[in-house]
Design an enzyme around this catalytic site. Structure first.
Site, PDB file in Angstrom:
ATOM      1  N   GLU A 112     -19.032 -33.722  35.024  1.00 23.36           N
ATOM      2  CA  GLU A 112     -19.293 -33.880  36.458  1.00 23.36           C
ATOM      3  C   GLU A 112     -18.173 -34.695  37.092  1.00 23.36           C
ATOM      4  OE1 GLU A 112     -21.676 -32.827  38.479  1.00 23.36           O
ATOM      5  OE2 GLU A 112     -23.333 -32.162  37.174  1.00 23.36           O
ATOM      6  N   HIS A 150     -18.871 -24.275  37.302  1.00 19.89           N
ATOM      7  CA  HIS A 150     -20.312 -24.019  37.314  1.00 19.89           C
ATOM      8  C   HIS A 150     -20.597 -22.729  38.083  1.00 19.89           C
ATOM      9  CE1 HIS A 150     -24.572 -25.971  37.868  1.00 19.89           C
ATOM     10  NE2 HIS A 150     -24.587 -24.893  37.124  1.00 19.89           N
ATOM     11  N   ASP A 160     -19.988 -25.174  43.003  1.00 19.31           N
ATOM     12  CA  ASP A 160     -19.113 -26.244  42.509  1.00 19.31           C
ATOM     13  C   ASP A 160     -18.262 -25.799  41.322  1.00 19.31           C
ATOM     14  OD1 ASP A 160     -21.789 -26.319  41.192  1.00 19.31           O
ATOM     15  OD2 ASP A 160     -20.941 -27.969  40.032  1.00 19.31           O
TER      16      ASP A 160
END
Length: 240
Positions: A112, A150, A160
Site C-alpha cells: 500500500e 490493484h 488504484d
C-alpha cells in the site's frame, strides 16, 4: 514439583502451537523436503485515505468491506512499515483474476502507498518502493515483471494506484512491464483483446479493463481501444 510441571506443560503447548497442521485421516510420516509457500506476484495499491496513521489503523482493523491488511505500507516520506509476514496471506486483493490466478491474496505480496488517489507520488516514496521491490524480487525470487496494479485484476471495483502512478519510472528501474518503442509495425491480424488476455487482464467487462490498461500505460481514463493501444499491446506481447 508444581512449578516444574507447569513449565513443562507450557513448553508442550508452545511446541504444539508451532506444529504443522496434520490430517487425522492419514499417518504422519514427515518429509524434510518442503519450504513455505512462495508469492509469485506483487500488487501495488493506493490507500486513498488521508494519512499514513489512518491507513495503519485501517490495515490492522477493517474498512467498509470487512477486515483488511497488506504486507507493507509506504508513507509519503518513504517510511516503510510491515504489517504481515511475507510468507503469510494478507487480505489486500479481494475478488479478481490475473491470468489463471483466481485467488490473488494467496500468491501475492500487497504493498500500500499512502496516497489520496488524486495526488502525485513523492520521489521519497517511489525511492522506498524501488528498494523494497529490489529486496522482494531478489529474496523471494519473484519475477521482476510480475508487478501489477490493484485495478489491473479488479478493474470493475478498483482504480488504484491510479493514473498518476509512475509505471515507466519503475520499468526504467527494471520492474514491471513497459512497451518497447522499437517493437516494429503492428501486424494486420493482431488481436488487441487476445493481447490483453495474454498479459493477464480479465475481459468480463471490456470497458473497465481498457480503463485499467489506460491508467497504467497511457495515464488516461478512456474506455475504448485505438491504434496507439494496439502498438503498446503488440510491443508488450510480441515474441522477439
Amino acid at each position: 514439583m508444581k512449578p516444574v510441571l507447569l513449565l513443562l506443560l507450557s513448553l508442550l503447548l508452545a511446541a504444539c502451537s508451532h506444529a504443522p497442521p496434520r490430517n487425522p485421516m492419514a499417518q504422519w510420516v514427515p518429509s524434510p523436503n518442503h519450504e513455505p509457500r512462495r508469492p509469485i506476484l506483487i500488487v501495488l495499491h493506493a490507500t486513498e485515505q488521508g494519512s499514513v496513521q489512518e491507513s495503519l489503523d485501517t490495515l490492522r482493523t477493517r474498512n467498509s468491506g470487512g477486515p483488511v491488511s497488506s504486507h507493507y505500507l509506504i508513507g509519503k516520506d518513504g517510511a516503510l512499515y510491515q504489517l504481515v509476514a511475507d510468507d503469510m496471506r494478507a487480505w489486500h486483493a479481494g475478488p479478481g483474476r490475473w491470468g489463471t490466478i483466481t485467488d490473488v491474496n494467496s500468491v501475492s505480496i500487497g504493498i500500500e502507498l499512502d496516497n489520496d488517489g488524486q495526488s502525485p507520488f513523492p520521489d521519497e516514496q517511489i525511492a522506498s518502493l524501488l528498494r523494497l521491490l529490489g529486496d522482494l524480487t531478489t529474496r523471494l525470487d519473484i519475477p521482476r515483471t510480475q508487478i501489477v496494479a490493484h485495478a489491473d485484476f479488479a478493474p470493475t471495483r478498483k482504480r488504484d494506484p491510479g493514473r498518476l502512478f509512475p509505471w515507466k519510472q519503475l520499468a526504467d528501474a527494471g520492474y514491471g512491464r513497459w512497451p518497447d518503442a522499437d517493437a516494429g509495425p503492428v501486424p494486420a491480424d493482431f488481436d488487441p483483446w487476445q493481447a490483453l488476455r495474454l498479459l493477464g487482464y480479465p475481459l468480463d467487462d471490456r470497458a473497465a479493463t481498457v480503463r485499467a490498461f489506460h491508467r497504467r500505460y497511457r495515464g488516461t481514463e478512456h474506455d475504448t481501444l485505438d491504434a496507439e493501444d494496439a502498438r503498446i499491446l503488440y510491443a508488450l506481447t510480441r515474441v522477439p
